[in-house]
Design a protein around this motif. Structure first.
Motif: not given
Length: 604
Positions: A485-505
């Motif tokens: 996210i930092k390298d490709c989108y230029g975002i260092t701090k993101c206010s949103q949360h990814v949440g519990k996605i890992y278990s669904k991937c």
């Protein structure tokens, strides 16, 4: 008259302050580890910045420390604990580099962290000692024979049983019947206190849906409990029914025989039938068991009787008069005994059964006026089982400010939701009552833990030690995603949360795609190869993240100790409190937030 034993001796305020300073000395350097967020692990080069060892060396040292502790207990740590007494200064070996502040001695770090936990600082009061003192020479009140794991999960059952037993003992100690359960949630503790121990409980929660759910759950619990209590006495009642049927048959036979003899005008005098003539052929042990059941019923305390869901029949109504030893020397007939039993039932206040637990909705602060919420407020106890964030310290503040509240038993949780007075000093804030710190020493030092440190305090060391808790791969995925996210989108701090996605991937690629979509970022701009290149770049460094998280887990009890010690010192600073302590109430594997802050006011 019941005699109470002296309450256990607890550390006084000067002793606690000395231990607090020992803990602070260690945390001043160590807190940087707790405050490092694993999301930023690679983007901010956390390992290189904070640790001066290889991840292999760190993991090996931590395993060695854990093995040594398991084999020898804390015998090696005792001299360090002793050194902390009196002066408040612990003579730990050099743990952090004085110039770079990096961790250089992992063995000493692990030992210091262990010594600075609640148990090893010597500030914890054994639960059994407290229960013995509260009960004195009174027989332990067991309440109704209810198994809560039939109505709730094993974790909640363990918590509710342990905490309700302690609360009941404190209530008996003061002669109190009213309990206020703050943050009552689904009402498990409140229902159990009212149904099992006959306490008048007000459960207060800020959520209307929780309150409504608690009412409905309590209604269903009562229904199930009636069935449970009936089932628990099925042997006695079944025996009584069998005896009643046998008695009826015998009486009918006797009646026919008497009628036949009368018809034949027999003048022969009929011998009075004894009990054994119309009782089935039960052994002496069965009759003895029945007698014991009857004695238990008659000696049951009244405060427990008012809870009873009285069965549709009573054993005493079916037994002949001389089948049991009379309670008094006066022999009474079956009819008289039955009438007396009915009279006793009428004395039971039926309304108290439906109103004994009252779920209420209100947002509680330190300044909440309880009389506006509870109209019949009287001398009471205030309790809270895993009260979230600021509700735990506010529970203690309400206790100290309200004369009606004679005791408090609070188990906090969700330390990351605590408000900190000195966390954002540059921002103007109207908050007057902060969650942390509470005691004067930490206020004077303007001490701040930080959000990430408070978050790490919720880590469960005991669970991780037996292989539960941490999922290194999910944390690794999130840390690598942050670099993307930092390298490709230029975002260092993101206010949103990814949440519990890992278990669904299904894979790292799937995880990145779904996460970017949830964050509102265009995942189509990243080809599969680019994503997998990041994965291959950081995969060899995954052990850094694993080792660092283990350091945070080892440090977690120290941050929790600071929060708990702050609350205990606050209570010790109050003049009208007779006794206060930290008590380990739960098994930390079953319930990681296992410490209760308990305080009692002076008895009038």
């Amino acid at each position: 008259m019941a005699a109470f034993y002296p309450l256990p001796v607890t550390p006084d305020l000067p002793t606690l302050r000395a231990k607090l300073q020992s803990l602070l000395r260690f945390l001043r350097d160590a807190l940087s580890i707790s405050n490092a967020h694993t999301v930023d692990f690679y983007t901010e080069s956390v390992w290189e910045r904070l640790v001066d060892s290889s991840p292999e060396a760190v993991l090996a040292a931590l395993k060695l420390a854990a093995r040594a502790e398991a084999e020898a207990g804390l015998s090696e740590a005792r001299p360090l604990v002793e050194a902390a007494k009196g002066s408040g200064i612990t003579d730990f070996p050099k743990i952090f580099c004085e110039t770079s502040q990096r961790l250089v001695n992992v063995e000493a770090f692990a030992l210091a962290a262990k010594c600075c936990s609640v148990q090893n600082l010597g500030i914890c009061t054994p639960l059994e000692q407290l229960l013995i003192a509260l009960r004195g020479n009174k027989k332990q009140r067991t309440g109704e024979n209810l198994k809560p794991n039939e109505f709730m999960n094993m974790k909640k059952s363990h918590e509710v049983q342990a905490m309700s037993e302690l609360i009941c003992s404190i209530a008996d100690y003061y002669g109190i019947k009213q309990v206020i359960d703050l943050g009552s949630g689904k009402g498990y503790l409140s229902s159990f206190l009212s149904l099992k121990y006959g306490l008048n409980v007000y459960g207060i929660d800020s959520s209307n849906s929780n309150t409504h759910g608690a009412k409905e759950r309590n209604r269903k619990l009562k229904k199930h409990w009636k069935l449970y209590r009936t089932q628990s006495r099925i042997d006695v009642n079944g025996l009584a029914l069998k005896m009643a049927k046998e008695k009826k048959v015998q009486n009918e036979m006797k009646y026919k025989a008497d009628t036949e003899k009368a018809r034949n005008s027999s003048s022969a005098k009929q011998e009075k039938m004894s009990t054994s003539d119309f009782l089935p052929d039960f052994s002496g042990s069965v009759i003895s068991d029945i007698r014991i059941q009857m004695e238990n019923l008659h000696t049951q305390p009244y405060e427990e009787e008012n809870l009873c869901f009285v069965n549709a029949f009573s054993l005493i109504d079916f037994l002949p008069v001389d089948a049991i030893e009379p309670i008094s020397s006066l022999q009474v007939s079956n009819r008289e005994m039955s009438e007396a039993n009915k009279g006793r039932r009428k004395m039971i206040p039926q309304s108290s059964e439906s109103n004994i637990y009252s779920p209420l909705t209100s947002f509680i602060t330190a300044d909440s006026e309880l009389h506006d919420i509870i109209k019949d407020l009287e001398d009471c106890l205030m309790v809270g089982l895993h009260t979230c964030g600021d509700l735990a310290p506010n529970t203690l503040r309400i206790f100290t400010s309200k004369s009606e509240i004679k005791g408090v038993c609070s188990v906090g949780c969700c330390y990351h939701l605590l408000s900190e007075e000195f966390e954002h000093e540059q921002k103007e804030c109207t908050e007057e009552k902060w969650g942390f710190p509470m005691c004067q020493d930490l206020k004077e030092e303007r001490w701040c833990c930080g959000h990430n440190a408070r978050m790490s305090a919720c880590l469960a060391l005991e669970r991780v030690a037996i292989g539960q808790g941490l999922s290194t791969e999910s944390l690794f995925y999130r840390a690598v995603l942050q670099d993307i996210i930092k390298d490709c989108y230029g975002i260092t701090k993101c206010s949103q949360h990814v949440g519990k996605i890992y278990s669904k991937c299904s894979s790292f690629l799937d995880y990145v795609r779904k996460s970017l979509k949830k964050l509102g970022l265009d995942e189509t701009k990243l080809p599969e190869k680019t994503i997998m290149d990041y994965y291959e770049k950081y995969k060899p460094r995954m052990n850094e993240l694993e080792a660092f998280n283990m350091l945070k887990v080892v440090l977690a009890p120290c941050v929790e100790t600071l929060i708990l010690l702050d609350r205990l010192c606050y209570l010790k600073e109050q003049e009208d409190i007779a006794w206060s302590a930290l008590v380990k109430l739960f098994d930390p594997v079953k319930s990681p937030r296992c410490y209760a802050v308990i305080a009692l006011k002076k008895q009038q």
